[in-house]
Design a protein around this motif. Sequence first.
Motif, mmCIF file in Angstrom:
data_model
loop_
_atom_site.group_PDB
_atom_site.id
_atom_site.type_symbol
_atom_site.label_atom_id
_atom_site.label_comp_id
_atom_site.label_asym_id
_atom_site.label_seq_id
_atom_site.Cartn_x
_atom_site.Cartn_y
_atom_site.Cartn_z
ATOM 1 N N MET A 251 0.832 -1.199 0.000
ATOM 2 C CA MET A 251 0.000 0.000 0.000
ATOM 3 C C MET A 251 0.872 1.256 0.000
ATOM 4 N N PHE A 252 0.253 2.385 -0.315
ATOM 5 C CA PHE A 252 0.900 3.700 -0.324
ATOM 6 C C PHE A 252 2.059 3.755 -1.324
ATOM 7 N N ASP A 253 1.884 3.097 -2.463
ATOM 8 C CA ASP A 253 2.904 3.085 -3.517
ATOM 9 C C ASP A 253 4.238 2.581 -2.979
ATOM 10 N N THR A 254 4.201 1.461 -2.309
ATOM 11 C CA THR A 254 5.403 0.895 -1.706
ATOM 12 C C THR A 254 5.941 -0.234 -2.573
ATOM 13 N N TYR A 283 16.617 -1.953 -3.819
ATOM 14 C CA TYR A 283 15.982 -0.675 -4.145
ATOM 15 C C TYR A 283 14.627 -0.625 -3.464
ATOM 16 N N ALA A 284 14.333 0.505 -2.801
ATOM 17 C CA ALA A 284 13.051 0.657 -2.106
ATOM 18 C C ALA A 284 12.453 2.016 -2.442
ATOM 19 N N PHE A 285 11.133 2.037 -2.580
ATOM 20 C CA PHE A 285 10.404 3.286 -2.845
ATOM 21 C C PHE A 285 9.069 3.249 -2.112
ATOM 22 N N THR A 286 8.670 4.397 -1.548
ATOM 23 C CA THR A 286 7.335 4.523 -0.981
ATOM 24 C C THR A 286 6.927 5.990 -0.932
ATOM 25 N N ASN A 287 5.635 6.225 -1.077
ATOM 26 C CA ASN A 287 5.065 7.550 -0.844
ATOM 27 C C ASN A 287 4.517 7.674 0.568
ATOM 28 N N SER A 288 4.523 6.569 1.291
ATOM 29 C CA SER A 288 4.098 6.499 2.681
ATOM 30 C C SER A 288 2.634 6.912 2.828
ATOM 31 N N TYR A 289 2.214 7.042 4.080
ATOM 32 C CA TYR A 289 0.785 7.197 4.376
ATOM 33 C C TYR A 289 0.391 8.640 4.667
ATOM 34 N N GLU A 291 -0.365 12.735 3.884
ATOM 35 C CA GLU A 291 -1.054 13.426 2.796
ATOM 36 C C GLU A 291 -0.070 13.898 1.729
ATOM 37 N N LYS A 292 1.070 14.407 2.185
ATOM 38 C CA LYS A 292 2.105 14.811 1.235
ATOM 39 C C LYS A 292 2.897 13.578 0.833
ATOM 40 N N LYS A 293 3.039 13.349 -0.463
ATOM 41 C CA LYS A 293 3.796 12.196 -0.929
ATOM 42 C C LYS A 293 5.251 12.308 -0.483
ATOM 43 N N GLN A 294 5.746 11.225 0.105
ATOM 44 C CA GLN A 294 7.095 11.259 0.669
ATOM 45 C C GLN A 294 8.181 11.042 -0.384
ATOM 46 N N ASN A 295 7.826 10.382 -1.485
ATOM 47 C CA ASN A 295 8.784 10.178 -2.582
ATOM 48 C C ASN A 295 10.122 9.656 -2.065
ATOM 49 N N PHE A 296 10.044 8.653 -1.214
ATOM 50 C CA PHE A 296 11.232 8.081 -0.575
ATOM 51 C C PHE A 296 11.889 7.068 -1.512
#
Length: 757
Positions: A251-254, A283-289, A291-296
């Motif tokens: 979830m959360f674009d993870t 390689y890891a990516f997430t926008n997290s939960y 409201e502002k996308k974290q783009n991690f």
Amino acid sequence: MKQIITKTRVYLLVIILIQYSGNLFAQNLYIKGKLTSANDGIPIVGATLILLNAEKYATTDVLGNFNFNGLTPGNYQLVITCMGYTKVTKELTLKDNQQQNFSLIPSTVDLNEVTVSPTKSITQSETISGLDKLLRPVNTAQDLLRLVPGLFIAQHAGGGKAEQIFLRGFDSDHGTDFNISVDGMPVNMVSHAHGQGYADFHFVIPETIDRLKVYKGPYTAAFGDFATSGTGEFFTKNSVDKNEVKAEVGMFDTYRTVGMIKLLDKKHLLSTEKENAYVAGEYAFTNSYFEKKQNFNRYNLFGKYSGMLNSKNYLTFSASTFSADWNASGQVPQRAIENGSISRLGSIDPSEGGQTKRTNINTILTSTTKNDAIIKNQVYYVNYYFNLYSNFTFYLNDPIHGDEINQTDQRNIFGYNGSYQKKYSLLNKTLHTTAGIGTRNDFTHISLKHAKNRLILDTIVTGNVYQQNSNAYLDFTFDLNKHFSINSGIRLDYFRFNFTDEKSDSLSGEKSIVRASPKLNFYYALNDKFQFFLKSGIGFHSNDARAVVINHVSKSLPKAFGAEIGSEFKLGRRVLVNMALWTLYLENELVYIGDEGTVETNNPTQRLGTDLSIRYQLSENIYGDLDLNYSHGRLKGLPRGENYIPLAPQLTSIAGVTFKQEKGINASLRYRYIDSRPANENNSVIAKGYFLLDAVLAYKISKIEFGLSAENILNTTWNQAQFDTESRLTNEVNPVSELHFTPGNPFFFKGSVLINF
């Protein structure tokens, strides 16, 4: 007549001496050997060997070697146990000195075969931690830290910063009172731009970790700076059995993908002996939960070589590089949520975030000598970069531009660790000795700047830090008999602090300090199922170099006086228990507050607590575990009711049930609990506790494993990092001091596929 009596006495004395010398000679036999894995020939470290007839115990060293001394001719039964390997029993007939090498076959965990080793070359928590590593699900670097019994973590912002660490009544912030290393390389950063002891563990790929050792308290001479509440040593694998590729989607674009590939398979690079090499990438990516996308984004690359150069020398070489960048929603004030200014997952300053990088090179040469001593030489290099934007007080100091700060840290670390280990036979007893030396040199450029939307407005502090820590230690363990052992040690640390401020010569300076740290520990083992321990020692944590040379603080290396009593034992065949009652007095919790560029000096503190760990094998494939930790701590010299230690955990617990087998279904259900605790000295602001439930389900067929995991399956509303902070919002005339926090994740679900080939 007198001559006859005198001659008779002489003859009797000669006969007694001959017989005694014969007994001494007969007791000089030994059994030596080496223990390796049947899969890859890698030495097995920390295995327990019991010579039943002689009631002698041994533990394999870093090269897999073991040694039984002082034996007489006869028949012996040797029992070899090690977690994750099949138990081995051998019948030996001893007539002369023997060299016996054995290989163990990997297998599932069986607590019936786990022994409470009376040997003291391993830590009291190593058995517990080893079990957890084999049984608990580990998917992230954070999961690795949670393998330390009683350790809790909290993320501050966006997943890119080091976690806040809680252990034994300490809010260690990012690592001020918990020492962490990976393959002997330090993780904690001294005089870091964001806080003393900053320990970012994200450069580690979890799948590469093989084992860990946990040392609670300041009782071990091998560890110095930050080792007050404890130490965690993590060790990467020397080899991989199979190639492996894993993909995760959540979830959360993870997204996350990881792979490990063998490089040497029936080939040789430096030696004709057994060699192993592999490379791992993540390689890891997430926008997290939020409201502002974290783009991690996070990238990891790791490679390692290990091999016997010859029969006496074992070499490991590893290199890794890591980088991450992210946005962060940061900590939010409770009042902004209550008045509707933002949602719980919103932010006050959406421009927070940062970047970080770390590159490591590490070489270790372990050698054995003709007299069975072990010499270890390690050289390492670290290149590190950190760039962080944060806003904790919003518009408190600058009502127009806001209080966003930018902290940068660029450093090179050069280090060396050396040790000499030798066992001696003294009065037919065994004396284990270790002598060690080391040095760590940090060359750092740091800065603290005022910013708005990541644009620099002005510079508050900028300069160069040179910090040196050289050390030497001696450690002795004397086995008086099969039941009782004494361990003592002394450590000497030399620190040199140097800070050159680029804006003002008056803020520059240099200072040198020496610290001696003695240790004394006692162990009493009834048998291989029950032992007691009494530990004591003095440790310390260092302060930031800027505070030392600019503020001329009197206690730059505040001492920690610790003691504990406890036991490790088995109840029946498949219940393992570790319990301890401990206390720790810290001279001064003196910490550099990197967020403000100031120094905060707290009073001395006194903590008293108890730890309980239980591991229970309910059946062949079902395991239960429980960690229960309580701590009572107070600031000394302050009135009652105003002497709480801010954010110090009081009651924490972690437990779970795991179904584990080689193939088919594997599952785990786990909880984490921490109670509410004071967020300031007078308990007027409360950091809220929480109870979380997580679950993991996997199905393995042949070379493929499918996995599902869920975090916070009850969808509990909870807080991660929490602070009593004074801040001001744009529409406020006066500042407000209240609870600020980073929201914890809601229900989170992800799936994975793992392929071996």
